[in-house]
Scaffold this motif. Structure first.
Motif, mmCIF file in Angstrom:
data_model
loop_
_atom_site.group_PDB
_atom_site.id
_atom_site.type_symbol
_atom_site.label_atom_id
_atom_site.label_comp_id
_atom_site.label_asym_id
_atom_site.label_seq_id
_atom_site.Cartn_x
_atom_site.Cartn_y
_atom_site.Cartn_z
ATOM 1 N N THR A 64 71.074 63.133 56.315
ATOM 2 C CA THR A 64 72.335 62.911 57.045
ATOM 3 C C THR A 64 73.394 63.862 56.486
ATOM 4 O O THR A 64 73.265 64.320 55.339
ATOM 5 C CB THR A 64 72.858 61.470 56.844
ATOM 6 N N PRO A 65 74.453 64.129 57.267
ATOM 7 C CA PRO A 65 75.529 64.981 56.734
ATOM 8 C C PRO A 65 76.082 64.442 55.409
ATOM 9 O O PRO A 65 76.333 65.212 54.479
ATOM 10 C CB PRO A 65 76.586 64.938 57.834
ATOM 11 N N LYS A 66 76.220 63.128 55.303
ATOM 12 C CA LYS A 66 76.752 62.532 54.065
ATOM 13 C C LYS A 66 75.834 62.838 52.876
ATOM 14 O O LYS A 66 76.298 63.260 51.814
ATOM 15 C CB LYS A 66 76.867 61.012 54.267
ATOM 16 N N ASN A 67 74.538 62.627 53.072
ATOM 17 C CA ASN A 67 73.606 62.887 51.980
ATOM 18 C C ASN A 67 73.481 64.378 51.679
ATOM 19 O O ASN A 67 73.196 64.772 50.544
ATOM 20 C CB ASN A 67 72.238 62.271 52.297
ATOM 21 N N ILE A 68 73.670 65.214 52.702
ATOM 22 C CA ILE A 68 73.640 66.668 52.470
ATOM 23 C C ILE A 68 74.799 67.054 51.553
ATOM 24 O O ILE A 68 74.636 67.835 50.607
ATOM 25 C CB ILE A 68 73.705 67.427 53.816
ATOM 26 N N LEU A 69 75.976 66.484 51.794
ATOM 27 C CA LEU A 69 77.137 66.792 50.947
ATOM 28 C C LEU A 69 76.926 66.250 49.526
ATOM 29 O O LEU A 69 77.312 66.881 48.545
ATOM 30 C CB LEU A 69 78.424 66.223 51.569
ATOM 31 N N GLN A 70 76.282 65.077 49.436
ATOM 32 C CA GLN A 70 75.971 64.518 48.111
ATOM 33 C C GLN A 70 74.974 65.422 47.379
ATOM 34 O O GLN A 70 75.117 65.673 46.179
ATOM 35 C CB GLN A 70 75.407 63.093 48.281
ATOM 36 N N ALA A 71 73.975 65.925 48.111
ATOM 37 C CA ALA A 71 72.987 66.820 47.498
ATOM 38 C C ALA A 71 73.679 68.073 46.962
ATOM 39 O O ALA A 71 73.356 68.577 45.884
ATOM 40 C CB ALA A 71 71.913 67.200 48.520
ATOM 41 N N LYS A 72 74.665 68.552 47.712
ATOM 42 C CA LYS A 72 75.381 69.744 47.249
ATOM 43 C C LYS A 72 76.127 69.460 45.943
ATOM 44 O O LYS A 72 76.126 70.272 45.022
ATOM 45 C CB LYS A 72 76.359 70.224 48.319
ATOM 46 N N LYS A 73 76.754 68.297 45.852
ATOM 47 C CA LYS A 73 77.467 67.931 44.618
ATOM 48 C C LYS A 73 76.504 67.937 43.431
ATOM 49 O O LYS A 73 76.837 68.396 42.344
ATOM 50 C CB LYS A 73 78.082 66.531 44.756
ATOM 51 N N CYS A 74 75.309 67.383 43.652
ATOM 52 C CA CYS A 74 74.318 67.312 42.577
ATOM 53 C C CYS A 74 73.835 68.709 42.190
ATOM 54 O O CYS A 74 73.696 69.020 40.998
ATOM 55 C CB CYS A 74 73.143 66.434 42.996
ATOM 56 N N ILE A 75 73.596 69.561 43.189
ATOM 57 C CA ILE A 75 73.141 70.923 42.902
ATOM 58 C C ILE A 75 74.224 71.667 42.112
ATOM 59 O O ILE A 75 73.946 72.363 41.134
ATOM 60 C CB ILE A 75 72.786 71.660 44.216
ATOM 61 N N LYS A 76 75.467 71.461 42.509
ATOM 62 C CA LYS A 76 76.572 72.118 41.804
ATOM 63 C C LYS A 76 76.624 71.663 40.345
ATOM 64 O O LYS A 76 76.752 72.471 39.427
ATOM 65 C CB LYS A 76 77.893 71.796 42.514
ATOM 66 N N LYS A 77 76.466 70.358 40.150
ATOM 67 C CA LYS A 77 76.500 69.827 38.787
ATOM 68 C C LYS A 77 75.361 70.410 37.955
ATOM 69 O O LYS A 77 75.533 70.730 36.777
ATOM 70 C CB LYS A 77 76.426 68.298 38.826
ATOM 71 N N ALA A 78 74.195 70.563 38.589
ATOM 72 C CA ALA A 78 73.033 71.084 37.863
ATOM 73 C C ALA A 78 73.261 72.529 37.394
ATOM 74 O O ALA A 78 72.742 72.941 36.358
ATOM 75 C CB ALA A 78 71.785 71.004 38.738
ATOM 76 N N PHE A 79 74.043 73.291 38.158
ATOM 77 C CA PHE A 79 74.391 74.653 37.722
ATOM 78 C C PHE A 79 75.498 74.612 36.668
ATOM 79 O O PHE A 79 75.493 75.396 35.723
ATOM 80 C CB PHE A 79 74.816 75.507 38.925
ATOM 81 N N GLN A 80 76.434 73.687 36.803
ATOM 82 C CA GLN A 80 77.511 73.571 35.812
ATOM 83 C C GLN A 80 76.966 73.151 34.451
ATOM 84 O O GLN A 80 77.446 73.609 33.416
ATOM 85 C CB GLN A 80 78.568 72.568 36.297
ATOM 86 N N VAL A 81 75.936 72.304 34.465
ATOM 87 C CA VAL A 81 75.272 71.888 33.222
ATOM 88 C C VAL A 81 74.756 73.121 32.486
ATOM 89 O O VAL A 81 74.910 73.259 31.272
ATOM 90 C CB VAL A 81 74.112 70.908 33.545
ATOM 91 N N GLN A 82 74.184 74.039 33.263
ATOM 92 C CA GLN A 82 73.660 75.255 32.634
ATOM 93 C C GLN A 82 74.793 76.177 32.157
ATOM 94 O O GLN A 82 74.712 76.773 31.083
ATOM 95 C CB GLN A 82 72.751 76.004 33.608
ATOM 96 N N GLN A 83 75.846 76.285 32.948
ATOM 97 C CA GLN A 83 76.988 77.118 32.533
ATOM 98 C C GLN A 83 77.514 76.669 31.169
ATOM 99 O O GLN A 83 77.948 77.475 30.367
ATOM 100 C CB GLN A 83 78.123 77.013 33.560
ATOM 101 N N ARG A 84 77.458 75.357 30.932
ATOM 102 C CA ARG A 84 77.947 74.802 29.670
ATOM 103 C C ARG A 84 76.840 74.747 28.603
ATOM 104 O O ARG A 84 77.090 74.308 27.483
ATOM 105 C CB ARG A 84 78.498 73.396 29.914
#
Ligand code: TPP
Ligand code: SF4
Ligand code: SF4
Ligand code: SF4
Ligand code: MG
Lengths: 67, 250
Positions: free
Chosen positions: B180-200
Motif C-alpha cells: 500500500t502507499p502507506k507501507n511503501i512510505l514506511q519501507a522508505k523510512k526504514c531503508i533510509k534509517k538502514a543507510f543512516q546506521v551505516q553513515q554513523r
C-alpha cells in the motif's frame, strides 16, 4: 490545481496506479508504446488533487505529478 | 506548477527490465530516493545479486558491482573493509540471500559488518521460473511445489530478518512491505534509517521488503498485492524488529 503526466515509454500497463488513485483520474488507454504496452492515461484529468498515490505505487517511474 | 513527484537522482534514466507490476521497481525507487536525500550517490557502492535484480547495477546512479549468486555480502564486506569511507549496500532477492547465500547472511550480521542490506522477498526464485524458495509460504503453489509447499516434508519458511535480529552485530533490522502507499512510505523510512546506521558506523543493518512476482505467482499485479497481504504478511514478523539504543537516537 494539480496535474499527472504519464511518461508513456516507461509505462507497462500494470494498472497499479489505476487501482491506487482515489479520484479515479487514471485509466489504461488504447494507445500502445513502442514495446506494445497500452499506456495509462489521465482519463479524467481535472479531478487530480496531486496526492501522489499513483506515483508512489508505480513500479516503473512512469508518472510525474505537478502542483 | 512545480514538479512534486518524479524520478529521483539516485536512479539512471534506463527503463527497468522487470515484468509489468513487479514491485522490485518500487524498491529500486525507494533506494534511489534515499541515495538522493542523503546526498550519497557519489559515495555509494552497491552490490547486485543473481536473480531478477541481477542487472540492477545499470539502474542505480551510484557505482555498482555484480556478485556471484548469494555472495553479495561477502563482496560488500571486502569493499567496505578496503574502502571504509564508502557507503556499501547489497540488494538481494530472497533466493539469493536465504538459500544459496544463507551462510553469508548470518555471518555478515554476526561480524557486525558496517554495511546495509536490502532484501526483496517475493517468496520464489523469480528469475529462474518461480521455483520454491526457503521463503515460500506453506501451501504456496510454485513450479517445484505443484501441490503447494508441504511444510511437513520441506520445513516451514525461513524468516531471515527475525533470525538475523538475534545476532549481536545486527543493530537495525526491519521487515516491510510495498503493498500500500502507506507501507511503501514506511519501507522508505526504514531503508533510509538502514543507510543512516551505516553513515554513523553503528553496525549491520538489514531491511527486508515483502514484494510481488506477478509473472510467477500467476496473478495480476493488483491481485498480487492482496495475495501478499493475505498470505505473506501473517507469516513473516513485520515492523522494526530490532533497534539498538544508538539507532533509536538517530
Ligand atoms: C551458483 C548458481 N546457482 C544457481 C543459479 C540459478 N539462479 C539464478 S537466479 C536464482 C534465484 C533467484 O531468486 P531470488 O534471489 O529470490 O531473486 P528474484 O529473481 O526472485 O528477485 C537461481 C537459483 C545461478 N545463477 N548460480
Ligand atoms: S496524484 Fe492522486 S489524484 Fe492525481 S492521478 Fe495521482 S493518485 Fe489520482
Ligand atoms: S502504475 Fe505505472 S507502469 Fe503501471 S499502469 Fe500506471 S503508469 Fe503504467
Ligand atoms: S519474474 Fe517476478 S521478480 Fe522477476 S521481474 Fe518478473 S515479476 Fe519481477
Ligand atoms: Mg525471489
Amino acid at each position: 490545481m494539480a496535474k499527472v503526466v504519464v511518461l508513456g515509454e516507461y509505462c507497462k500497463s500494470c494498472g497499479l496506479c489505476v487501482a491506487a488513485c482515489p479520484r479515479k483520474v487514471l485509466a489504461i488507454g488504447d494507445k500502445a508504446n513502442s514495446k506494445g504496452y497500452y499506456v495509462a492515461v489521465p482519463a479524467d484529468p481535472d479531478k487530480c488533487i496531486g496526492c501522489g498515490l499513483c506515483g508512489t505505487v508505480c513500479p516503473d517511474l512512469a508518472l510525474e505529478i505537478y502542483k | 506548477m512545480q514538479k512534486v513527484f518524479g524520478r529521483p537522482q539516485g536512479l539512471t534514466d534506463l527503463p527497468f527490465h522487470y515484468c509489468p507490476g513487479c514491485t522490485h521497481g518500487i524498491v529500486h525507487r525507494l533506494v534511489g530516493e534515499v541515495l538522493e536525500e542523503l546526498d550519497i550517490i557519489g559515495d555509494t557502492i552497491g552490490v547486485a545479486p543473481v536473480g531478477c535484480a541481477g542487472f540492477s547495477l545499470d539502474f542505480f546512479a551510484c557505482d555498482f558491482v555484480g556478485a556471484a549468486h548469494g555472495r553479495a555480502q561477502a563482496v560488500a564486506t571486502g569493499i567496505k573493509r578496503a574502502l571504509p569511507d564508502k557507503i556499501v549496500f547489497t540488494y538481494q532477492g530472497d533466493g539469493d540471500i536465504a538459500a544459496i547465500g544463507t551462510a553469508h547472511a548470518i555471518h555478515v550480521a554476526a561480524r557486525g559488518e558496517k554495511i546495509t542490506t536490502i532484501m526483496v522477498n517475493n517468496a520464489v526464485f523469480g528469475m529462474t521460473g518461480g521455483q520454491m524458495a526457503p521463503t515460500t509460504i506453506g501451501g504456496q503453489v510454485t513450479t517445484t511445489s505443484p501441490y503447494g509447499r508441504d511444510c511437513a516434508l520441506v520445513g516451514a519458511p525461513i524468516d531471515l530478518p527475525k533470525t538475523v535480529a538475534t545476532l549481536n552485530g545486527a543493530v537495525y533490522v526491519a521487515a516491510c512491505a510495498v503493498d500500500t502507499p502507506k507501507n511503501i512510505l514506511q519501507a522508505k523510512k526504514c531503508i533510509k534509517k538502514a543507510f543512516q546506521v551505516q553513515q554513523r558506523g553503528l553496525g549491520y543493518a538489514l531491511v527486508s521488503v515483502l514484494s510481488t512476482c506477478p509473472t510467477n505467482w500467476g496473478l495480476s499485479p493488483v491481485d498480487c498485492l492482496k495475495w501478499l497481504q493475505e498470505n505473506m504478511m501473517p507469516v513473516y514478523e513485520m515492523g522494526e524488529l530490532k533497534m539498538t539504543e544508538e539507532v533509536k537516537a538517530l
